[in-house]
Structure formats: C-alpha cells, structure tokens
Design a protein around this motif. Structure first.
Motif, PDB file in Angstrom:
ATOM      1  N   TYR A 101      -8.589   4.001  13.194  1.00 37.88           N
ATOM      2  CA  TYR A 101      -7.979   5.328  13.107  1.00 37.88           C
ATOM      3  C   TYR A 101      -7.198   5.627  14.391  1.00 37.88           C
ATOM      4  O   TYR A 101      -6.049   6.069  14.341  1.00 37.88           O
ATOM      5  N   ASN A 104      -3.905   3.520  14.522  1.00 39.69           N
ATOM      6  CA  ASN A 104      -2.823   4.008  13.660  1.00 39.69           C
ATOM      7  C   ASN A 104      -2.258   5.335  14.147  1.00 39.69           C
ATOM      8  O   ASN A 104      -1.034   5.526  14.179  1.00 39.69           O
ATOM      9  N   TYR A 120       7.068   4.679   4.161  1.00 36.41           N
ATOM     10  CA  TYR A 120       5.684   4.209   4.029  1.00 36.41           C
ATOM     11  C   TYR A 120       5.251   4.187   2.572  1.00 36.41           C
ATOM     12  O   TYR A 120       5.680   5.013   1.764  1.00 36.41           O
ATOM     13  N   CYS A 124      -0.691   4.456   1.499  1.00 35.41           N
ATOM     14  CA  CYS A 124      -1.152   4.110   2.848  1.00 35.41           C
ATOM     15  C   CYS A 124      -2.354   4.976   3.251  1.00 35.41           C
ATOM     16  O   CYS A 124      -2.491   6.123   2.839  1.00 35.41           O
ATOM     17  N   SER A 127      -5.240   7.473   8.015  1.00 30.27           N
ATOM     18  CA  SER A 127      -4.963   7.359   9.450  1.00 30.27           C
ATOM     19  C   SER A 127      -3.482   7.113   9.709  1.00 30.27           C
ATOM     20  O   SER A 127      -2.924   7.609  10.695  1.00 30.27           O
ATOM     21  N   ILE A 128      -2.836   6.359   8.844  1.00 27.43           N
ATOM     22  CA  ILE A 128      -1.395   6.139   8.961  1.00 27.43           C
ATOM     23  C   ILE A 128      -0.647   7.434   8.692  1.00 27.43           C
ATOM     24  O   ILE A 128       0.249   7.829   9.447  1.00 27.43           O
ATOM     25  N   VAL A 170       6.380   0.704   6.536  1.00 31.08           N
ATOM     26  CA  VAL A 170       4.938   0.675   6.776  1.00 31.08           C
ATOM     27  C   VAL A 170       4.184   0.364   5.486  1.00 31.08           C
ATOM     28  O   VAL A 170       4.429   0.991   4.441  1.00 31.08           O
ATOM     29  N   GLU A 172       0.256  -1.796   3.941  1.00 34.76           N
ATOM     30  CA  GLU A 172      -1.027  -2.444   4.218  1.00 34.76           C
ATOM     31  C   GLU A 172      -1.035  -3.791   3.520  1.00 34.76           C
ATOM     32  O   GLU A 172      -0.451  -3.944   2.447  1.00 34.76           O
ATOM     33  N   ASP A 201      -0.724  -2.812   8.310  1.00 33.21           N
ATOM     34  CA  ASP A 201      -2.135  -2.587   8.595  1.00 33.21           C
ATOM     35  C   ASP A 201      -2.940  -3.662   7.868  1.00 33.21           C
ATOM     36  O   ASP A 201      -2.903  -3.750   6.643  1.00 33.21           O
ATOM     37  N   ILE A 230      -1.769  -4.109  12.687  1.00 31.44           N
ATOM     38  CA  ILE A 230      -2.952  -3.372  13.124  1.00 31.44           C
ATOM     39  C   ILE A 230      -4.171  -4.084  12.561  1.00 31.44           C
ATOM     40  O   ILE A 230      -4.328  -4.197  11.342  1.00 31.44           O
ATOM     41  N   THR A 232      -8.192  -4.150  12.336  1.00 29.56           N
ATOM     42  CA  THR A 232      -9.370  -3.300  12.493  1.00 29.56           C
ATOM     43  C   THR A 232     -10.628  -4.151  12.414  1.00 29.56           C
ATOM     44  O   THR A 232     -10.757  -4.989  11.529  1.00 29.56           O
TER      45      THR A 232
END
Length: 384
Positions: A101, A104, A120, A124, A127-128, A170, A172, A201, A230, A232
């Motif tokens: 979190y 992002n 995006y 998404c 957090s994005i 953007v 994932e 992400d 990103i 995590t």
C-alpha cells in the motif's frame, strides 16, 4: 466522551442493511483456501530459523529501525536486501517500502506530474487508486484488460494534448479479485508504440510465475520494457513490505519525493532480513512453486470435470473466483463451506461491483488434490 458522530453511524448502519459490514475474522484451523501464502513461506520453519541465524551471524540484536530511513533507520541490511532484489529481478535498482500500500501510494502520488496522464485498468487495486487520487496528474480508467479501449484513450488524449506530456499506463500482472492477467506482450508493445511509461503491480505474481517465482513480467522477459514494477512481499514471499523496481534515477526520485517513504519509520532489521531470506529461498528450491503450479492445473481440471467452468473467472493464477451474485447468497455458501472445514471467503460489494459478488479460492503449494476435489464437489452441491 461524546456520542459517536451520527454521520458515521449512518454509514455503518447502511453497511449492515446491505449485508456488507466488515468485521475482523477469528483465527481458525480450517483447510486454507483463503490466505495469500501461496507457496507456504509464511509458515516455513526453515525460513524462520534461517532468518534468526542470519541476524545472529551478523551480530544484529536490534528490535527496531529507530527512525526514518533518511535519518537513523537506514540500517545495513537495507542495502544488502535491495542489491539482492535488484539482481534477482534483473533491474538497476530496488527501493523497499513498508508495505505494498505504501509503495503504490508513494509512487502514484509523487511520480506523475500535473500535466501528465495516468491510464489505469478499471479493476486496479485500491492502493493504486488512492495514490492516483493524491496525484496532480489527470487520470482515466480503461475497461478491464481491454487493450482496444486503452489504445482508443491513448489516441484521443495524445491528439487533444499537443503539448509534450508523459503518459503512464497502469495495470496488475494478476488481479487480486479476479485472478486473471493482462496480455503483457501486447501491453508492452502498445506502451512503446505511444511512448508511454508502463507500471505493473506484481503483488500476486511474485512467488507464483517464473522459474523461480520472479513474477509474470520477468517470466516473459519483458522487464526492460516496464518503467516500474511493484513487488509486494506479504503474499507469495510470506513476510511483509514491498519494493519498487526500476532505474537508479527512479529510486533517487522516490527517496526524495515519495512521502510514504520519506515520512515513516523504516522496517526493523528482522523484517528486512526475512525479506532477504525469502528471496534466497526462492532460488534454493523450486518444489513448492512446482507444486503450486500443479495444483492450479488440477483445480482448473476439476472445475471442468464438475461442469463449473462457466461460473468461474478465467484464471491460470493461484486466485480462482466463482461468481455468485448477492451478498447474502455468497456469504451463505461460504459459511456452508466453512462448516465443512474449508476456509473459503466471500468477496462482497462494495469491494466488487454489485452483482459480481464471488467466492475467492486461493490455492497453495500445501493444498492436496483431495482437498481441492472435495471443496469443489461441495460447492457444486450448494450451487446446482
């Protein structure tokens, strides 16, 4: 003490009326189809002991970071871990944040500038979206995994903006509420075609995709075509924190301008040591990753055998979702599965759009084939 504000109480009551009130769950010993511990690292005793021994060998007996990394909190393990992560992911630099979190929010609130454009995917993660809301850039969403819609936006916005602008795309690599993936090859080609900067992400791909769990982007050899990744650590890596991967210039920029990095206490040496040891365990053995991949294939075969494929979102990841509309309905079926010993959680609106409520099955390397068969057979009896 004053009474709780009426406006807040009304919002809680509305959640209750919609059967959507969130509550903290109680720990249980049910068969795990709910956690993000895809390859079992969170409960891995060898990893636990290796981290402890690593700290002892370095004579590190410190409980906390003591401050922001820009003050007193940048202990020696940070550099060692970030160098290892950068080498593992074939990138110039890695910068560790306290959580996915934070990573992002820090990235999207600081990197895109006032005249920039963010495009995006509509699904998404929160957090994005929160980071984008904090940005001064203009933002537009495109239909989920729809590259034609994305290109339409690109052509429209670039045509209408004659000034030199920076465009960020953007997405994932694995979407947390669907388990599906974008076409990364076409997406990188599209970003290059329009001179856009691609940000991915990889929270639910790390530890799942690739020969050693490097993530989807790297498994396809596309890491040099992505501006930022990103990563995590609270999912497949079984620990906590996150890292943003990219160029040395990006790392320097984030150190200076990402407020969620600058204005927070760093992770403890133990947390950073766990991250480093988790990465080393990815390269030591591939048994857990191979077993996870086998379980994903078996799960898909079983839902086909039982005639349940149409109710599931298409996915080749560790996240498998059965659409069961209605908060009350999906909660009822989840409760029935839990009563039979399986920890399967409902995802209700407003987390997902109304009518798209679902059961979310998270697969793990430690799930057996019999557990997978049993839980799907039970589901079939509840819905058919």
């Amino acid at each position: 003490m004053k009474h709780f504000p009426k406006s807040l109480q009304q919002k809680i009551e509305q959640r209750k009326a919609n059967n959507a009130l969130r509550q903290l769950p109680v720990a249980n010993d049910l068969i795990d189809f709910a956690s993000n511990d895809y390859i079992g690292f969170a409960k891995n005793e060898i990893l636990f002991h290796d981290t402890h021994q690593f700290l002892l060998d370095k004579n590190i007996k410190v409980n906390g970071a003591t401050g922001s990394r820009l003050l007193s909190g940048n202990h020696s393990l940070y550099n060692e871990a970030e160098d290892y992560i950068a080498q593992f992911h074939k990138t110039e630099a890695a910068l560790i944040f306290n959580s996915g979190y934070d990573a992002n929010v820090g990235f999207f609130s600081s990197v895109p500038q006032r005249n920039d454009i963010i495009l995006y995917d509509e699904l998404c993660h929160a957090s994005i979206r929160d980071g984008i809301q904090m940005s001064n850039a203009k933002s537009y969403k495109f239909s989920h995994n729809d590259l034609e819609d994305l290109e339409r936006l690109l052509q429209k916005l670039i045509t209408y903006n004659s000034e030199l602008i920076t465009v960020y795309i953007v997405t994932e690599s694995v979407f947390s509420m669907d388990g599906d993936c974008p076409n990364m090859e076409e997406l990188t080609n599209l970003s290059e075609k329009h001179g856009a900067y691609l940000v991915v992400d990889e929270a639910h791909a790390l530890g799942v995709f690739g020969e050693c769990g490097q993530g989807l982007v790297q498994s396809l050899g596309l890491q040099d075509k992505v501006f930022a990744r990103i990563m995590t650590f609270g999912k497949g890596m079984g620990c906590h924190g996150a890292a943003i991967l990219g160029s040395q210039e990006l790392k320097s920029y984030l150190v200076n301008f990402a407020r969620s990095f600058v204005y927070t206490t760093g992770l403890s040496p133990h947390s950073v040591a766990t991250i480093l040891q988790s990465y080393k365990h990815l390269t030591k053995g591939k048994e857990a990753l191979e077993q996870l991949k086998a379980n994903i294939i078996f799960f898909n075969q079983e839902k086909m055998r039982l005639g349940m494929k149409p109710m599931f979102v298409y996915s080749k990841s560790a996240i498998q979702c059965a659409i069961i509309p209605g908060n009350e309905n999906v909660k009822k079926i989840a409760n029935q599965l839990q009563q039979k010993g399986f920890d399967v959680r409902p995802i209700v609106s407003p987390t997902v759009p109304e009518g798209q409520e679902r059961l979310r099955f998270c697969l793990h390397s430690y799930n057996s084939e019999s557990e997978i068969s049993n839980v799907l057979e039970l589901l079939a009896t509840f819905v058919f």
